[in-house]
Design a protein around this motif. Structure first.
Motif, PDB file in Angstrom:
ATOM      1  N   ALA A  20       0.829  -1.262   0.060  1.00 30.47           N
ATOM      2  CA  ALA A  20      -0.142  -0.120   0.082  1.00 30.47           C
ATOM      3  C   ALA A  20       0.844   1.173  -0.068  1.00 30.47           C
ATOM      4  CB  ALA A  20      -0.937  -0.021   1.074  1.00 30.47           C
ATOM      5  N   GLU A  21       2.221   1.200   0.639  1.00 26.94           N
ATOM      6  CA  GLU A  21       2.992   2.242   0.393  1.00 26.94           C
ATOM      7  C   GLU A  21       3.850   2.577  -0.790  1.00 26.94           C
ATOM      8  OE1 GLU A  21       5.796   1.589   3.668  1.00 26.94           O
ATOM      9  OE2 GLU A  21       4.096   1.748   5.317  1.00 26.94           O
ATOM     10  N   TRP A  22       3.719   1.599  -1.778  1.00 31.23           N
ATOM     11  CA  TRP A  22       4.417   1.664  -3.108  1.00 31.23           C
ATOM     12  C   TRP A  22       3.794   2.808  -3.827  1.00 31.23           C
ATOM     13  CZ3 TRP A  22       4.305  -4.030  -5.324  1.00 31.23           C
ATOM     14  CH2 TRP A  22       5.187  -4.741  -4.644  1.00 31.23           C
ATOM     15  N   PRO A  23       4.562   3.672  -4.160  1.00 30.26           N
ATOM     16  CA  PRO A  23       4.152   4.944  -5.050  1.00 30.26           C
ATOM     17  C   PRO A  23       3.628   4.729  -6.468  1.00 30.26           C
ATOM     18  CG  PRO A  23       6.583   4.874  -5.061  1.00 30.26           C
ATOM     19  CD  PRO A  23       6.200   3.879  -4.101  1.00 30.26           C
ATOM     20  N   LEU A  50      13.103  -2.504  -2.149  1.00 25.53           N
ATOM     21  CA  LEU A  50      14.065  -1.724  -2.955  1.00 25.53           C
ATOM     22  C   LEU A  50      14.933  -0.780  -1.827  1.00 25.53           C
ATOM     23  CD1 LEU A  50      11.479  -0.297  -5.390  1.00 25.53           C
ATOM     24  CD2 LEU A  50      13.267  -2.035  -5.809  1.00 25.53           C
ATOM     25  N   THR A  51      16.064  -0.680  -2.465  1.00 27.51           N
ATOM     26  CA  THR A  51      16.932   0.344  -1.757  1.00 27.51           C
ATOM     27  C   THR A  51      16.392   1.997  -1.862  1.00 27.51           C
ATOM     28  OG1 THR A  51      18.622   0.571  -3.745  1.00 27.51           O
ATOM     29  CG2 THR A  51      19.071  -1.324  -2.129  1.00 27.51           C
ATOM     30  N   GLN A  52      17.076   2.775  -1.418  1.00 28.94           N
ATOM     31  CA  GLN A  52      16.965   4.159  -1.419  1.00 28.94           C
ATOM     32  C   GLN A  52      17.119   4.633  -2.892  1.00 28.94           C
ATOM     33  OE1 GLN A  52      18.337   6.871   1.882  1.00 28.94           O
ATOM     34  NE2 GLN A  52      20.127   5.380   1.854  1.00 28.94           N
TER      35      GLN A  52
END
Length: 183
Positions: A88-91, A102-104
């Motif tokens: 739900a936090e995936w853009p 995923l990394t930064q």
């Protein structure tokens, strides 16, 4: 790691940048017993079915496991909710082959970079001596102390020998006290 220490770890993670991603990495270790390399290698399609639902079982491909043998990981309710929360936090929508975490820089983690991240998180929580393998140890110990068959634990951990699994099981004074009190 005690339940109280685990709660402290999650509280510390909640205060950090990338809290959802970091929490999921820890939950995959603690609630599925995954190795850090297995967590780093997970893709969206490993975890979500074609309808976008969290799979009840995650099939780990032989090429991402330590022993080179495919195995099935069962997703319990707590872990399922955590995976859904993270998604739900995936853009934006991710391709099926995209890394789960995923990394930064929006690339896949290597086992080494995820290992370093976990060590940093444990350190911030004041858990001296904890490593990326601590979640796996917690998983195996919790199952053992819940009365789960050693053969089941061995299979869930992806071990070929029971003696390997037994080395993971931590014993503390309060556990021994509780065992004797059963008599």
């Amino acid at each position: 790691m005690t339940d109280q220490e685990f709660k402290r770890l999650l509280a510390v993670v909640a205060q950090n940048k990338h809290a959802g991603r970091n929490r999921l990495a820890l939950m995959l270790s603690h609630f599925a017993g995954l190795r850090v390399g297995e967590i780093a290698a997970l893709t969206a399609q490993d975890v979500f079915d074609s309808d976008g639902k969290v799979r009840e079982q995650i099939r780990l491909r032989a090429e991402i496991t330590k022993g080179g043998h495919a195995r099935v990981v069962f997703v319990g309710e707590k872990l399922r909710r955590e995976i859904e929360r993270h998604r739900a936090e995936w853009p934006e929508e991710r391709p099926a082959c995209a890394p789960l975490l995923l990394t930064q820089k929006r690339t896949a983690f290597s086992a080494n970079t995820l290992c370093q991240l976990m060590a940093q998180l444990y350190g911030q929580a004041g858990l001296d001596g904890a490593t990326s393998h601590s979640g796996r140890r917690w998983f195996i110990t919790r199952l053992a102390h819940s009365g789960v068959s050693p053969k089941v634990i061995m299979t869930l951990a992806g071990h070929k020998n029971l003696t390997t699994t037994q080395r993971y099981i931590d014993v503390r004074d309060e556990m021994m006290r509780a065992a004797v009190d059963l008599l």
